[in-house]
Design an enzyme around this catalytic site. Structure first.
Site, PDB file in Angstrom:
ATOM      1  N   SER A  33     -13.023   5.804   3.620  1.00 26.90           N
ATOM      2  CA  SER A  33     -12.792   6.947   4.519  1.00 26.90           C
ATOM      3  C   SER A  33     -13.895   7.973   4.306  1.00 26.90           C
ATOM      4  O   SER A  33     -14.453   8.075   3.210  1.00 26.90           O
ATOM      5  CB  SER A  33     -11.446   7.607   4.197  1.00 26.90           C
TER       6      SER A  33
ATOM      7  N   TYR B 122      -5.558  10.739  -1.752  1.00 26.45           N
ATOM      8  CA  TYR B 122      -6.233   9.839  -0.803  1.00 26.45           C
ATOM      9  C   TYR B 122      -7.751   9.827  -1.065  1.00 26.45           C
ATOM     10  O   TYR B 122      -8.382   8.764  -1.079  1.00 26.45           O
ATOM     11  CB  TYR B 122      -5.907  10.331   0.609  1.00 26.45           C
TER      12      TYR B 122
HETATM   13  P1  NAI Z   1      -2.142   2.728  10.290  1.00 27.89           P
HETATM   14  O1  NAI Z   1      -1.148   3.523   9.540  1.00 27.89           O
HETATM   15  O2  NAI Z   1      -2.026   2.592  11.770  1.00 27.89           O
HETATM   16  O3  NAI Z   1      -2.273   1.256   9.701  1.00 27.89           O
HETATM   17  C1  NAI Z   1      -2.231   0.987   8.332  1.00 27.89           C
HETATM   18  C2  NAI Z   1      -1.616  -0.359   8.164  1.00 27.89           C
HETATM   19  O4  NAI Z   1      -1.524  -0.656   6.769  1.00 27.89           O
HETATM   20  C3  NAI Z   1      -0.201  -0.398   8.735  1.00 27.89           C
HETATM   21  O5  NAI Z   1      -0.025  -1.604   9.452  1.00 27.89           O
HETATM   22  C4  NAI Z   1       0.666  -0.389   7.467  1.00 27.89           C
HETATM   23  O6  NAI Z   1       1.895  -1.050   7.627  1.00 27.89           O
HETATM   24  C5  NAI Z   1      -0.232  -1.129   6.509  1.00 27.89           C
HETATM   25  N1  NAI Z   1       0.159  -0.878   5.131  1.00 27.89           N
HETATM   26  C6  NAI Z   1       0.363   0.310   4.538  1.00 27.89           C
HETATM   27  N2  NAI Z   1       0.743   0.146   3.269  1.00 27.89           N
HETATM   28  C7  NAI Z   1       0.782  -1.197   3.058  1.00 27.89           C
HETATM   29  C8  NAI Z   1       1.104  -1.996   1.951  1.00 27.89           C
HETATM   30  N3  NAI Z   1       1.487  -1.452   0.794  1.00 27.89           N
HETATM   31  N4  NAI Z   1       1.020  -3.346   2.078  1.00 27.89           N
HETATM   32  C9  NAI Z   1       0.651  -3.903   3.237  1.00 27.89           C
HETATM   33  N5  NAI Z   1       0.332  -3.193   4.329  1.00 27.89           N
HETATM   34  C10 NAI Z   1       0.407  -1.852   4.236  1.00 27.89           C
HETATM   35  O7  NAI Z   1      -3.542   3.346   9.897  1.00 27.89           O
HETATM   36  P2  NAI Z   1      -5.031   3.028  10.361  1.00 27.89           P
HETATM   37  O8  NAI Z   1      -5.550   4.301  10.895  1.00 27.89           O
HETATM   38  O9  NAI Z   1      -5.127   1.803  11.174  1.00 27.89           O
HETATM   39  O10 NAI Z   1      -5.696   2.815   8.917  1.00 27.89           O
HETATM   40  C11 NAI Z   1      -6.286   1.627   8.469  1.00 27.89           C
HETATM   41  C12 NAI Z   1      -7.190   1.947   7.300  1.00 27.89           C
HETATM   42  O11 NAI Z   1      -8.223   2.829   7.733  1.00 27.89           O
HETATM   43  C13 NAI Z   1      -6.484   2.644   6.141  1.00 27.89           C
HETATM   44  O12 NAI Z   1      -6.994   2.161   4.918  1.00 27.89           O
HETATM   45  C14 NAI Z   1      -6.876   4.098   6.335  1.00 27.89           C
HETATM   46  O13 NAI Z   1      -6.845   4.797   5.119  1.00 27.89           O
HETATM   47  C15 NAI Z   1      -8.277   3.940   6.876  1.00 27.89           C
HETATM   48  N6  NAI Z   1      -8.775   5.095   7.595  1.00 27.89           N
HETATM   49  C16 NAI Z   1      -8.181   5.523   8.766  1.00 27.89           C
HETATM   50  C17 NAI Z   1      -8.679   6.615   9.415  1.00 27.89           C
HETATM   51  C18 NAI Z   1      -8.115   7.134  10.704  1.00 27.89           C
HETATM   52  O14 NAI Z   1      -8.582   8.160  11.173  1.00 27.89           O
HETATM   53  N7  NAI Z   1      -7.163   6.468  11.320  1.00 27.89           N
HETATM   54  C19 NAI Z   1      -9.829   7.366   8.891  1.00 27.89           C
HETATM   55  C20 NAI Z   1     -10.362   6.829   7.664  1.00 27.89           C
HETATM   56  C21 NAI Z   1      -9.844   5.747   7.055  1.00 27.89           C
END
Ligand code: NAI
Length: 245
Positions: free
Chosen positions: A144, A157
């Site tokens: 991130s 985070y």
């Molecule tokens: P999101 O919340 O839509 O998706 C995250 C996914 O990870 C979800 O499907 C969730 O169920 C899964 N997840 C969470 N904990 C879990 C676990 N313990 N075991 C298995 N699956 C798990 O979020 P998004 O935005 O798609 O994020 C994806 C990645 O990108 C994350 O690592 C987040 O930190 C990173 N990110 C997102 C940003 C944003 O602006 N959306 C910015 C920077 C980084």
């Protein structure tokens, strides 16, 4: 779709958001993909159906990446389903539990470190064994912008994502001689469920003046996984509309 692959890919947290977009992009490049999910089986099955409809191969795999047994469970299931080693790992699953440091609880600290840092470490450790044997592999960690520059309210985070970047660089130099690359992608503000509650006024801090899309992050992961990226390792690719510049 491109030629038959000699291995498969695992994307964690791939039932929605950035992970789902990455899984679809890798499937289009011919990788059979493991769609890991924690609880959202409907979301994971929908991603699998979409990939299969487009002629690709995918399998939904339940596991909580914070669980120390998840790595072995996921890799064993994928190796047996696709009868091939896992040659691509994308550590995408992540959570945030925001609070200012003086009031940040131990539980919020531990949950984020376990999911966003310890999980990717264990998956990386497990992934490297078959990759070292194959002398081939790609690991991409979704970090991130907050791992690169401060954001109030996200000490847990930020520490996890900065740690993930340090893990990326260290693993990268350890295995660089063996045809394996390890890179990180650092998204800024991407329009997903994770950012759904964030005030859009904050967009004025983004030089591009808009949020990014999951597909724009997936395109960078797809490049890092490709043969064309064979000399890129230990890198952090920002996908943030200029936020970290
Ligand atoms: P999101 O919340 O839509 O998706 C995250 C996914 O990870 C979800 O499907 C969730 O169920 C899964 N997840 C969470 N904990 C879990 C676990 N313990 N075991 C298995 N699956 C798990 O979020 P998004 O935005 O798609 O994020 C994806 C990645 O990108 C994350 O690592 C987040 O930190 C990173 N990110 C997102 C940003 C944003 O602006 N959306 C910015 C920077 C980084």
């Amino acid at each position: 779709m491109s030629a038959e692959r000699e291995g498969s890919a695992l994307v964690t947290g791939a039932s929605r958001g950035i992970g789902a977009a990455i899984a679809r992009a890798l499937a289009r490049d011919g990788w059979p993909v493991g769609i890991n999910y924690r609880a959202d089986i409907e979301g994971a099955e929908a991603v699998v159906s979409e990939i299969e409809r487009d002629g690709g191969r995918a399998l939904a795999l339940q596991a909580d990446v914070a669980d120390p047994g998840a790595a072995e469970q996921l890799f064993a299931a994928l190796e047996s389903a696709f009868e091939a080693p896992v040659l691509v790992l994308v550590n995408n699953a992540g959570i945030s539990r925001d609070d200012l440091t003086p009031s940040l609880g131990d539980e919020e600290w531990a949950a984020v470190i376990d999911t966003d840092l310890s999980g990717p470490f264990r998956l990386t450790r497990r992934a490297l064994k078959p990759m070292l044997r194959a002398r081939s592999g790609r690991i991409v960690n979704i970090a991130s912008v907050v791992g690169l520059r401060a954001n109030a309210g996200q000490a847990n985070y930020a520490a996890a994502k900065a740690g993930l970047i340090a893990l990326t660089k260290t693993a990268a130099i350890e295995v660089a001689r063996r045809g394996i690359t390890v890179n990180a992608v650092a998204p800024g503000w991407i329009d997903t469920d994770m950012t759904a509650g964030v005030s859009s006024e904050l967009l004025s801090a983004v030089p591009a003046r808009r949020a990014g899309t999951p597909e724009e992050v997936a395109a960078c992961v797809r490049f890092l996984v490709s043969d064309e990226a064979s000399y890129v390792t230990g890198a952090v690719l920002s996908v943030d509309g200029g936020l970290a510049a």
